[in-house]
Design an enzyme around this catalytic site. Sequence first.
Site, mmCIF file in Angstrom:
data_model
loop_
_atom_site.group_PDB
_atom_site.id
_atom_site.type_symbol
_atom_site.label_atom_id
_atom_site.label_comp_id
_atom_site.label_asym_id
_atom_site.label_seq_id
_atom_site.Cartn_x
_atom_site.Cartn_y
_atom_site.Cartn_z
ATOM 1 N N ARG A 33 -3.439 -5.291 26.241
ATOM 2 C CA ARG A 33 -2.043 -4.870 26.374
ATOM 3 C C ARG A 33 -1.708 -4.560 27.842
ATOM 4 N NH1 ARG A 33 0.674 -0.697 28.573
ATOM 5 N NH2 ARG A 33 -0.984 0.687 27.875
ATOM 6 N N HIS A 45 -4.943 4.226 36.681
ATOM 7 C CA HIS A 45 -4.847 2.957 37.413
ATOM 8 C C HIS A 45 -5.530 3.159 38.759
ATOM 9 C CE1 HIS A 45 -2.213 0.532 34.721
ATOM 10 N NE2 HIS A 45 -2.009 1.726 34.195
ATOM 11 N N CYS A 57 2.023 -2.146 35.463
ATOM 12 C CA CYS A 57 3.242 -2.047 34.675
ATOM 13 C C CYS A 57 4.361 -2.761 35.415
ATOM 14 C CB CYS A 57 3.608 -0.579 34.454
ATOM 15 S SG CYS A 57 5.168 -0.385 33.604
ATOM 16 N N ASN A 75 -5.883 -1.241 35.881
ATOM 17 C CA ASN A 75 -6.508 -0.068 35.278
ATOM 18 C C ASN A 75 -7.935 0.057 35.806
ATOM 19 O OD1 ASN A 75 -4.873 0.862 32.593
ATOM 20 N ND2 ASN A 75 -4.607 -1.314 32.964
HETATM 21 P P1 HMG Z 1 17.254 -1.793 25.842
HETATM 22 O O1 HMG Z 1 17.683 -3.025 26.552
HETATM 23 O O2 HMG Z 1 17.918 -0.497 26.188
HETATM 24 O O3 HMG Z 1 17.258 -1.968 24.248
HETATM 25 O O4 HMG Z 1 15.692 -1.663 26.090
HETATM 26 P P2 HMG Z 1 18.390 -2.268 23.226
HETATM 27 O O5 HMG Z 1 18.093 -1.415 22.021
HETATM 28 O O6 HMG Z 1 19.738 -2.185 23.876
HETATM 29 O O7 HMG Z 1 18.078 -3.797 22.818
HETATM 30 C C1 HMG Z 1 18.230 -4.855 23.747
HETATM 31 C C2 HMG Z 1 17.688 -6.141 23.118
HETATM 32 O O8 HMG Z 1 16.282 -6.016 22.928
HETATM 33 C C3 HMG Z 1 18.287 -6.419 21.747
HETATM 34 O O9 HMG Z 1 18.295 -7.818 21.583
HETATM 35 C C4 HMG Z 1 17.261 -5.832 20.803
HETATM 36 O O10 HMG Z 1 17.269 -6.460 19.550
HETATM 37 C C5 HMG Z 1 15.961 -6.127 21.535
HETATM 38 P P3 HMG Z 1 19.659 -8.655 21.676
HETATM 39 O O11 HMG Z 1 20.604 -8.014 20.687
HETATM 40 O O12 HMG Z 1 20.114 -8.476 23.115
HETATM 41 O O13 HMG Z 1 19.231 -10.045 21.344
HETATM 42 N N1 HMG Z 1 14.925 -5.146 21.226
HETATM 43 C C6 HMG Z 1 13.720 -5.462 20.730
HETATM 44 N N2 HMG Z 1 13.176 -6.662 20.404
HETATM 45 C C7 HMG Z 1 11.906 -6.640 19.930
HETATM 46 N N3 HMG Z 1 11.176 -5.504 19.782
HETATM 47 C C8 HMG Z 1 11.684 -4.306 20.104
HETATM 48 C C9 HMG Z 1 13.017 -4.259 20.592
HETATM 49 N N4 HMG Z 1 13.816 -3.256 20.989
HETATM 50 C C10 HMG Z 1 14.971 -3.805 21.352
HETATM 51 N N5 HMG Z 1 10.963 -3.202 19.960
HETATM 52 C C11 HMG Z 1 13.531 -1.025 25.257
HETATM 53 C C12 HMG Z 1 14.950 -0.568 25.559
HETATM 54 C C13 HMG Z 1 12.730 0.225 24.974
HETATM 55 C C14 HMG Z 1 13.546 -1.918 24.030
HETATM 56 C C15 HMG Z 1 12.955 -1.798 26.491
HETATM 57 O O14 HMG Z 1 13.171 -1.022 27.625
HETATM 58 C C16 HMG Z 1 11.501 -2.125 26.367
HETATM 59 O O15 HMG Z 1 11.105 -2.905 25.518
HETATM 60 N N6 HMG Z 1 10.667 -1.538 27.274
HETATM 61 C C17 HMG Z 1 9.234 -1.749 27.247
HETATM 62 C C18 HMG Z 1 8.708 -1.820 28.666
HETATM 63 C C19 HMG Z 1 7.213 -1.951 28.646
HETATM 64 O O16 HMG Z 1 6.643 -2.525 27.736
HETATM 65 N N7 HMG Z 1 6.536 -1.413 29.692
HETATM 66 C C20 HMG Z 1 5.112 -1.476 29.797
HETATM 67 C C21 HMG Z 1 4.415 -0.552 28.853
HETATM 68 S S1 HMG Z 1 4.377 1.146 29.395
HETATM 69 C C22 HMG Z 1 3.019 1.220 30.491
HETATM 70 O O17 HMG Z 1 2.497 0.217 30.882
HETATM 71 C C23 HMG Z 1 2.473 2.561 30.892
HETATM 72 C C24 HMG Z 1 1.190 2.929 30.148
HETATM 73 O O18 HMG Z 1 0.187 1.953 30.354
HETATM 74 C C25 HMG Z 1 0.678 4.282 30.631
HETATM 75 C C26 HMG Z 1 0.602 4.397 32.145
HETATM 76 O O19 HMG Z 1 -0.044 3.558 32.794
HETATM 77 O O20 HMG Z 1 1.189 5.347 32.649
HETATM 78 C C27 HMG Z 1 1.436 3.023 28.643
HETATM 79 MG MG MG Z 2 -1.084 1.818 32.129
#
Ligand code: HMG
Ligand code: MG
Length: 296
Positions: free
Chosen positions: A14, A208, A239, A248
């Site tokens: 992931r 990281h 990220c 990481n």
């Molecule tokens: P948004 O644009 O505000 O969401 O994003 P929305 O609710 O307005 O939806 C926009 C569109 O996305 C819509 O589609 C939804 O259906 C679709 P449209 O109508 O335009 O065709 N949608 C989805 N589709 C599939 N699955 C879903 C989903 N949700 C909405 N779950 C949202 C808000 C949270 C969805 C977006 O910002 C997002 O997906 N963010 C994820 C970012 C991410 O994955 N970042 C990396 C992981 S975090 C990380 O790496 C840190 C970590 O490792 C710890 C660390 O290192 O600190 C964990």
């Molecule tokens: Mg991370």
Amino acid sequence: MTTDTVRIVEVGPRDGLQNEKALIATADKISLIEQLAATGLRSVEATAFVSPKWVPQMADAAEVYSGLAQRAGVDYPVLVPNLQGYERARAVGVREVAIFGAASEGFSKANINASIAESLERFAPVVEAAKHDGVAVRGYVSTVLGCPYQGAVPVADVVRVAKALHDMGCYEISLGDTIGVGTPRKAVAMLRAVASEVPINQLAVHFHDTYGQAVGNVAACLEAGVRVVDAAVSGTGGCPYAKGASGNVATEDIVYLLDGMGFAHGVDLDALMATGRWLSSLLGRDSMSKVNRARL
Ligand code: HMG
Ligand code: MG
């Protein structure tokens, strides 16, 4: 869990892959997860049911999860940012999910398009649904030692968000140094502050390695009592919404560290190194694992 056993949460499939620009074949993602589970790792974070518009690399989350030959005794958690993601995950039978918040407003907005307060409101129904379905929920707090947008992050903010996720029902909180700026004493001070509100046996660390501090930080946190460590094979990761977030800490390096410190972990280092080399060749770059490079 006895005090001398450490659980590694492998986040390579992931966190390791989410930042890759070129799309990786679903079959290769499945192979990676299966190889990792075969090394003795007990927890392999498989994918993320996030918006494919935000992270195109994770668009095949359902196919990856349903294509897996799962091993008994291994957990395969997946990231879910909202109820929509939770429902997609449940539709393919996921048994553990992870919600992910942040200790800083700027990163929260950039990563999940919500303020911290909004994100907690968004997570509450996910946790409720998961409780109802008997699905375990892990919680992440990002930017615990620094934020790409605001710089320093007050420890009190980390404690507040970690406690909120714990109170909501997360069985474990992973503390993420998203941009790898932490150093050992600061990491331990942050860990101890959080541990004053959340039992330390329900905390994990997620470093990281941007500034080369990750192994040192993990060692210090182990000495301070943490027993769950996130790591990614071959040191992949980053990220897309945190500029400067490099890989990481490498799982191979953590296994070597744990062996040196006398902790049990249950992972076959040779098998893990073989998987790391396979992944590096798939990605067409050298491994970021120092141990793997030393033993080539
Ligand atoms: P948004 O644009 O505000 O969401 O994003 P929305 O609710 O307005 O939806 C926009 C569109 O996305 C819509 O589609 C939804 O259906 C679709 P449209 O109508 O335009 O065709 N949608 C989805 N589709 C599939 N699955 C879903 C989903 N949700 C909405 N779950 C949202 C808000 C949270 C969805 C977006 O910002 C997002 O997906 N963010 C994820 C970012 C991410 O994955 N970042 C990396 C992981 S975090 C990380 O790496 C840190 C970590 O490792 C710890 C660390 O290192 O600190 C964990
Ligand atoms: Mg991370």
